[in-house]
Scaffold this motif. Structure first.
Motif, PDB file in Angstrom:
ATOM      1  N   ALA A 172       0.828  -1.213   0.000  1.00  0.00           N
ATOM      2  CA  ALA A 172       0.000   0.000   0.000  1.00  0.00           C
ATOM      3  C   ALA A 172       0.857   1.256   0.000  1.00  0.00           C
ATOM      4  O   ALA A 172       0.510   2.258  -0.619  1.00  0.00           O
ATOM      5  N   TYR A 173       1.988   1.221   0.690  1.00  0.00           N
ATOM      6  CA  TYR A 173       2.878   2.377   0.729  1.00  0.00           C
ATOM      7  C   TYR A 173       3.560   2.633  -0.617  1.00  0.00           C
ATOM      8  O   TYR A 173       3.671   3.778  -1.057  1.00  0.00           O
ATOM      9  N   GLY A 174       4.037   1.576  -1.268  1.00  0.00           N
ATOM     10  CA  GLY A 174       4.863   1.799  -2.454  1.00  0.00           C
ATOM     11  C   GLY A 174       4.786   0.737  -3.514  1.00  0.00           C
ATOM     12  O   GLY A 174       5.709   0.611  -4.333  1.00  0.00           O
ATOM     13  N   GLY A 175       3.701  -0.044  -3.534  1.00  0.00           N
ATOM     14  CA  GLY A 175       3.510  -1.003  -4.607  1.00  0.00           C
ATOM     15  C   GLY A 175       4.561  -2.096  -4.667  1.00  0.00           C
ATOM     16  O   GLY A 175       5.235  -2.405  -3.678  1.00  0.00           O
ATOM     17  N   PRO A 176       4.718  -2.712  -5.840  1.00  0.00           N
ATOM     18  CA  PRO A 176       5.662  -3.814  -5.971  1.00  0.00           C
ATOM     19  C   PRO A 176       7.092  -3.454  -5.595  1.00  0.00           C
ATOM     20  O   PRO A 176       7.810  -4.267  -4.995  1.00  0.00           O
ATOM     21  N   GLN A 177       7.555  -2.239  -5.951  1.00  0.00           N
ATOM     22  CA  GLN A 177       8.948  -1.886  -5.647  1.00  0.00           C
ATOM     23  C   GLN A 177       9.225  -1.928  -4.154  1.00  0.00           C
ATOM     24  O   GLN A 177      10.215  -2.515  -3.716  1.00  0.00           O
ATOM     25  N   LEU A 178       8.370  -1.299  -3.361  1.00  0.00           N
ATOM     26  CA  LEU A 178       8.613  -1.280  -1.930  1.00  0.00           C
ATOM     27  C   LEU A 178       8.401  -2.667  -1.324  1.00  0.00           C
ATOM     28  O   LEU A 178       9.063  -3.032  -0.350  1.00  0.00           O
ATOM     29  N   THR A 179       7.501  -3.440  -1.905  1.00  0.00           N
ATOM     30  CA  THR A 179       7.314  -4.808  -1.423  1.00  0.00           C
ATOM     31  C   THR A 179       8.577  -5.630  -1.637  1.00  0.00           C
ATOM     32  O   THR A 179       9.034  -6.351  -0.740  1.00  0.00           O
ATOM     33  N   VAL A 180       9.169  -5.516  -2.839  1.00  0.00           N
ATOM     34  CA  VAL A 180      10.427  -6.218  -3.113  1.00  0.00           C
ATOM     35  C   VAL A 180      11.519  -5.742  -2.160  1.00  0.00           C
ATOM     36  O   VAL A 180      12.247  -6.553  -1.570  1.00  0.00           O
ATOM     37  N   ARG A 181      11.622  -4.446  -2.008  1.00  0.00           N
ATOM     38  CA  ARG A 181      12.665  -3.884  -1.145  1.00  0.00           C
ATOM     39  C   ARG A 181      12.500  -4.354   0.304  1.00  0.00           C
ATOM     40  O   ARG A 181      13.472  -4.693   0.971  1.00  0.00           O
ATOM     41  N   THR A 182      11.249  -4.407   0.772  1.00  0.00           N
ATOM     42  CA  THR A 182      10.984  -4.835   2.146  1.00  0.00           C
ATOM     43  C   THR A 182      11.335  -6.300   2.339  1.00  0.00           C
ATOM     44  O   THR A 182      12.010  -6.675   3.308  1.00  0.00           O
ATOM     45  N   VAL A 183      10.881  -7.148   1.437  1.00  0.00           N
ATOM     46  CA  VAL A 183      11.144  -8.583   1.569  1.00  0.00           C
ATOM     47  C   VAL A 183      12.644  -8.862   1.491  1.00  0.00           C
ATOM     48  O   VAL A 183      13.181  -9.672   2.253  1.00  0.00           O
ATOM     49  N   GLU A 184      13.334  -8.190   0.574  1.00  0.00           N
ATOM     50  CA  GLU A 184      14.781  -8.391   0.487  1.00  0.00           C
ATOM     51  C   GLU A 184      15.483  -7.951   1.769  1.00  0.00           C
ATOM     52  O   GLU A 184      16.411  -8.617   2.244  1.00  0.00           O
ATOM     53  N   SER A 185      15.043  -6.839   2.348  1.00  0.00           N
ATOM     54  CA  SER A 185      15.733  -6.311   3.527  1.00  0.00           C
ATOM     55  C   SER A 185      15.533  -7.195   4.746  1.00  0.00           C
ATOM     56  O   SER A 185      16.422  -7.298   5.591  1.00  0.00           O
ATOM     57  N   VAL A 186      14.369  -7.827   4.874  1.00  0.00           N
ATOM     58  CA  VAL A 186      14.111  -8.631   6.073  1.00  0.00           C
ATOM     59  C   VAL A 186      14.559 -10.081   5.919  1.00  0.00           C
ATOM     60  O   VAL A 186      14.815 -10.762   6.918  1.00  0.00           O
ATOM     61  N   THR A 187      14.675 -10.565   4.680  1.00  0.00           N
ATOM     62  CA  THR A 187      15.068 -11.972   4.482  1.00  0.00           C
ATOM     63  C   THR A 187      16.526 -12.124   4.073  1.00  0.00           C
ATOM     64  O   THR A 187      17.114 -13.184   4.289  1.00  0.00           O
ATOM     65  N   GLY A 188      17.107 -11.107   3.452  1.00  0.00           N
ATOM     66  CA  GLY A 188      18.462 -11.238   2.926  1.00  0.00           C
ATOM     67  C   GLY A 188      18.523 -12.050   1.649  1.00  0.00           C
ATOM     68  O   GLY A 188      19.611 -12.440   1.202  1.00  0.00           O
ATOM     69  N   VAL A 189      17.376 -12.320   1.028  1.00  0.00           N
ATOM     70  CA  VAL A 189      17.301 -13.100  -0.210  1.00  0.00           C
ATOM     71  C   VAL A 189      17.000 -12.160  -1.370  1.00  0.00           C
ATOM     72  O   VAL A 189      16.060 -11.361  -1.304  1.00  0.00           O
ATOM     73  N   ARG A 190      17.770 -12.265  -2.434  1.00  0.00           N
ATOM     74  CA  ARG A 190      17.565 -11.409  -3.605  1.00  0.00           C
ATOM     75  C   ARG A 190      16.358 -11.879  -4.400  1.00  0.00           C
ATOM     76  O   ARG A 190      16.197 -13.080  -4.670  1.00  0.00           O
TER      77      ARG A 190
END
Length: 502
Positions: A172-190
């Motif tokens: 909701a904050y930033g669409g797919p880009q922010l979702t990708v960025r969030t998941v990468e930051s919390v999991t460490g998986v590219r």
């Protein structure tokens, strides 16, 4: 507070998708014969491991065995969005193994649905978009194993630039880009590729498969979702499957929901592999036409990539698709704003995502070594020597070995000395495994290599000899080893084959 509220803390994402206009394939026939090119049933089953793209958790909807025209048309039918635009490469994890990770999002947008459809699907009319389902789908470097990790939408995380929130609020904050960025930051998986499907797309996929089979260990009643299912096995259509996959009216809420989503995905894969959907070009065309219009992918998932993945995964089966979910430490974490979220078990989660990033299996089992010949007393030749001077000890062991099934080559004899302190099992070069097998039945014995021996074994009785444990007793002793201390911390896993009803 429901997850619908979780997505209202930021503005609706102002992102747009470029939709390709699907054009039905004009030439799906073989240029030589003029007939449709359809692979054999066995080839279709082998090549459909990478199959349906749903709001639950699958990679790409494709049919590699049909024709390049079908695959190209399928690719042009997909909506595309430049998901990775603006992401800083320096802040992103590295892909060190060559495996591919797909972030699969089930969007709960109702904006383009009329009230009749909203009521029919029992999804309500909440405005805006959130990520109703979040899964990581990892395809390993060798393209022979898929790992699917369910991420609860109520997981409390740090959303970059927004502070702490439920993970589905990133959309909701930033669409797919922010979702990708969030998941990468919390999991460490590219994240290498992005797949998104909305409610109607999921229903269309299930209906195009003529429904699927799901099973329940206990009944579910959810008036809000119009779901009333008794325990047992059920044939469900797309609308029923959506309600089954989305309801949280069970004891473990979101975690039970992830388990059901994984069951639904497994059932979809199984149905598609065993049905005639992929063998009939006209049926496949209709299937793709009805299901792909609600699918959005990143721009890198083009026709060439889809064809390449399809070829690489042609031999995959349901047993190679493993499911798990993020380990949870607290299911009732009260957030600073006063609603309930989930907290993951950080050490266990770090281990899980490290395995994903390194392409290691998540089943908790070490890779099987090359099959070794299973040993048994039958066929093993043994001769006993008494190294203690105690009368009758050799003959006693002779009888025990014969009774256990070993072949005693000659009657027991005295050893060259009568002062052997520790019993020995002597063996020739290359026969160590058989020697150890026998030594395990003689407590406190040792194995000794003897270059003068061939395939036969020798037992030299020492003063520490107390008893002989035949193989049956050994099996009883070793049948149930103590579990490893870390087993309780490992995430529960299953395969797609395990999740199929019956």
């Amino acid at each position: 507070m429901s997850d619908d509220n979780a997505g209202r803390h930021g503005p609706k994402g102002e992102f747009r998708r470029d939709r390709s206009e699907p054009v039905a394939p004009e030439n799906t026939r073989s240029p030589r014969s003029g007939r449709f090119t359809v692979p054999s049933a066995s080839a279709r089953r082998r090549r459909s491991g990478l199959l349906v793209m749903s709001a639950l958790s699958v990679l790409v909807l494709l049919a590699s065995g049909t024709s390049w025209a079908i695959t190209g048309w399928m690719s042009s039918s997909l909506n595309r969005f430049d998901v990775f635009a603006g992401l800083d490469e320096e802040d992103r994890p590295e892909n060190e193994t060559g495996g591919l990770t797909f972030l699969v999002i089930g969007s709960d947008s109702r904006d383009e649905m009329n009230r009749e459809d909203q009521n029919a699907l029992s999804v309500g009319s909440t405005p805006g978009q959130r990520s109703d389902t979040i899964m990581l789908v990892r395809l390993n470097h060798d393209r022979d194993r898929i790992t699917v990790v369910g991420i609860p939408r109520d997981l409390w995380v740090e959303v970059p630039g927004q502070g702490e929130d439920k993970i589905n609020a990133a959309y909701a904050y930033g669409g797919p880009q922010l979702t990708v960025r969030t998941v990468e930051s919390v999991t460490g998986v590219r994240i290498d590729h992005y797949v998104e499907v909305d409610f109607s797309g999921f229903v269309d996929v299930v209906d195009a498969l003529d429904g699927i089979e799901v099973c329940l260990p206990e009944p579910i009643q959810d008036p809000k979702a119009h779901l009333d299912m008794a325990a047992g096995t059920h044939e469900v259509d797309g609308t029923e499957a959506l309600a089954f996959a989305r309801t949280r009216a069970t004891a473990r809420g979101d975690l039970d929901r992830i388990d059901r989503q994984q069951q639904v995905l497994s059932a979809m894969l199984d149905k598609a592999m065993s049905s005639e959907t992929l063998s009939d070009p006209s049926r496949l065309t209709a299937f793709l036409d009805t299901s792909l219009s609600s699918v959005t992918v990143d721009e890198g998932l083009d026709t060439g990539t889809i064809n390449q993945l399809a070829y690489q995964m042609r031999d995959m089966d349901l047993g190679a698709v493993a499911f798990t979910q993020v380990p949870i430490a607290d299911m009732e974490h009260w957030t600073p704003r006063g609603d309930v979220a989930l907290l993951w078990d950080e050490p266990a989660a770090r281990d899980l995502f490290a395995d994903i990033q390194a392409d290691r299996p998540i089943t908790g089992e070490e890779p099987e070594p090359e099959a070794e010949e299973e040993l048994s007393p039958e066929g093993l030749r043994v001769r006993v020597f008494n190294g203690t001077g105690t009368p009758g000890l050799g003959a006693q062991l002779d009888g025990q070995l014969s009774g256990a099934g070993f072949e005693v080559t000659d009657p027991a004899d005295n050893w060259s000395t009568r002062t052997v302190a520790r019993s020995q099992v002597r063996f020739g070069p290359g026969n160590e495994a058989a020697a150890q097998y026998l030594a395990d039945m003689i407590p406190e014995s040792e194995t000794v290599e003897d270059d003068t021996l061939d395939d036969d074994l020798q037992v030299v009785i020492g003063f520490n000899f107390t008893t002989f444990d035949p193989p049956e007793r050994q099996a009883e002793v070793t049948e149930a080893p103590e579990p490893a201390e870390t087993a309780a911390d490992a995430p529960a896993t299953s395969t797609a084959q395990d999740n199929i009803c019956g």
